[in-house]
Design a protein around this motif. Structure first.
Motif, short mmCIF file in Angstrom:
data_model
loop_
_atom_site.label_atom_id
_atom_site.label_comp_id
_atom_site.label_asym_id
_atom_site.label_seq_id
_atom_site.Cartn_x
_atom_site.Cartn_y
_atom_site.Cartn_z
N PRO A 2 46.45 30.94 13.70
CA PRO A 2 46.15 30.21 14.94
C PRO A 2 45.04 30.88 15.75
CG PRO A 2 48.48 30.82 14.83
CD PRO A 2 47.79 31.49 13.69
N SER A 3 44.25 30.05 16.43
CA SER A 3 43.27 30.57 17.39
C SER A 3 43.32 29.69 18.63
CB SER A 3 41.87 30.66 16.79
OG SER A 3 41.31 29.39 16.64
N GLY A 99 51.10 39.23 18.61
CA GLY A 99 50.42 39.05 17.33
C GLY A 99 48.98 38.60 17.44
N ILE A 100 48.45 38.46 18.64
CA ILE A 100 47.03 38.17 18.79
C ILE A 100 46.29 39.47 18.50
CG2 ILE A 100 45.19 37.47 20.38
CD1 ILE A 100 47.40 35.81 21.87
N HIS A 101 45.36 39.42 17.53
CA HIS A 101 44.74 40.66 17.07
C HIS A 101 43.25 40.77 17.34
CE1 HIS A 101 42.78 38.88 13.53
NE2 HIS A 101 43.82 38.07 13.52
N THR A 102 42.58 39.65 17.59
CA THR A 102 41.14 39.68 17.84
C THR A 102 40.82 38.75 19.00
OG1 THR A 102 40.71 40.10 15.50
CG2 THR A 102 38.86 39.29 16.81
N PHE A 103 39.95 39.23 19.88
CA PHE A 103 39.48 38.45 21.02
C PHE A 103 37.95 38.40 20.92
CE2 PHE A 103 43.44 40.33 22.10
CZ PHE A 103 44.03 39.60 23.12
N GLU A 126 42.54 35.15 18.41
CA GLU A 126 43.00 34.87 17.05
C GLU A 126 44.28 35.65 16.78
OE1 GLU A 126 39.66 35.92 14.62
OE2 GLU A 126 38.46 34.25 15.37
N ALA A 127 45.25 34.95 16.20
CA ALA A 127 46.55 35.56 15.89
C ALA A 127 46.70 35.77 14.39
CB ALA A 127 47.68 34.68 16.41
N LYS A 128 47.56 36.70 14.03
CA LYS A 128 47.80 37.02 12.62
C LYS A 128 48.58 35.93 11.91
CE LYS A 128 47.81 41.95 13.50
NZ LYS A 128 48.58 43.16 13.67
N PRO A 134 54.42 29.61 20.12
CA PRO A 134 54.63 29.25 21.53
C PRO A 134 54.30 30.39 22.49
CG PRO A 134 56.52 28.59 20.21
CD PRO A 134 55.63 29.43 19.32
N PHE A 135 54.61 31.62 22.11
CA PHE A 135 54.30 32.78 22.95
C PHE A 135 52.79 33.06 22.97
CE2 PHE A 135 58.65 33.45 21.42
CZ PHE A 135 59.32 33.47 22.64
N GLN A 136 52.17 32.90 21.81
CA GLN A 136 50.72 33.10 21.71
C GLN A 136 49.99 32.06 22.56
OE1 GLN A 136 50.49 32.70 17.48
NE2 GLN A 136 50.93 34.87 17.11
N TRP A 137 50.43 30.80 22.46
CA TRP A 137 49.82 29.72 23.24
C TRP A 137 49.96 30.03 24.73
CZ3 TRP A 137 51.15 26.50 27.14
CH2 TRP A 137 50.29 25.44 27.40
N PHE A 138 51.16 30.40 25.18
CA PHE A 138 51.39 30.71 26.59
C PHE A 138 50.55 31.92 27.02
CE2 PHE A 138 53.69 32.78 30.08
CZ PHE A 138 53.76 31.71 30.98
N THR A 139 50.49 32.94 26.19
CA THR A 139 49.68 34.12 26.50
C THR A 139 48.22 33.73 26.67
OG1 THR A 139 51.19 35.61 25.36
CG2 THR A 139 48.93 36.38 25.68
#
Length: 168
Positions: A2-3, A99-103, A126-128, A134-139
């Motif tokens: 996901p990104s 799990g987001i690893h690159t910005f 970008e996430a692994k 859902p947590f990545q989206w909210f973050t």
């Protein structure tokens, strides 16, 4: 993988050069002051080439309830088009990010007149994996966007007050 893309914009009441240089060349500790689980930056090392294409710096952050403190990430300048555009990559992230690893960050400046500049600030996160989607989206879409606004306001203030640069 996901990104998530997040963008904000503002008009800075300052010259184009100040709006362009301030976010990357000023004292990072005055820009990244922390928010919730995102720790504030305390200092950088290995930053001799920062501000130039392929230049990088190791960024250190304060201790928070989700981060032990210390080295937190690596910033690298991917592109610099003078008075127009910066592109940076933030990776080797040690801070808790679901799990987001690159910005991938971009700072785009457009002159409106001699003393006013339009600024667009965007990040692609970008996430692994999508396990924590859902947590990545909210973050990304909520917390990171709030943080970006705080960072932009700090940069705006430094640009307006003509705070000195830490780099050329």
């Amino acid at each position: 993988m996901p990104s998530f893309k997040v963008e904000i914009s503002d008009v800075f009441p300052c010259e184009l050069e100040r709006a362009f240089k301030t976010p990357m060349l000023c004292d990072i500790t005055k820009v990244h002051t922390g928010f919730l689980f995102m720790p504030k930056v305390t200092h950088c090392l290995d930053d001799e080439n920062w501000g130039k294409i392929a230049g990088s710096r190791r960024v250190f952050m304060a201790k928070t309830f989700t981060f032990k403190g210390g080295e937190a990430l690596l910033d690298t300048v991917i592109d610099r088009q003078e008075n127009q555009h910066w592109k940076i990559q933030v990776n080797q992230v040690q801070v808790f990010t679901f799990g987001i690893h690159t910005f991938i960050g971009e700072w785009i400046t457009t002159p409106i007149d001699a003393h006013t500049t339009q600024v667009r600030y965007q990040y692609t996160l970008e996430a692994k994996s999508g396990l924590l989607y859902p947590f990545q989206w909210f973050t990304a879409k909520v917390l990171w966007k709030i943080y970006m606004r705080r960072v932009m306001n700090n940069i705006r203030q430094l640009a307006i007050t003509k705070s000195p640069y830490s780099f050329d």
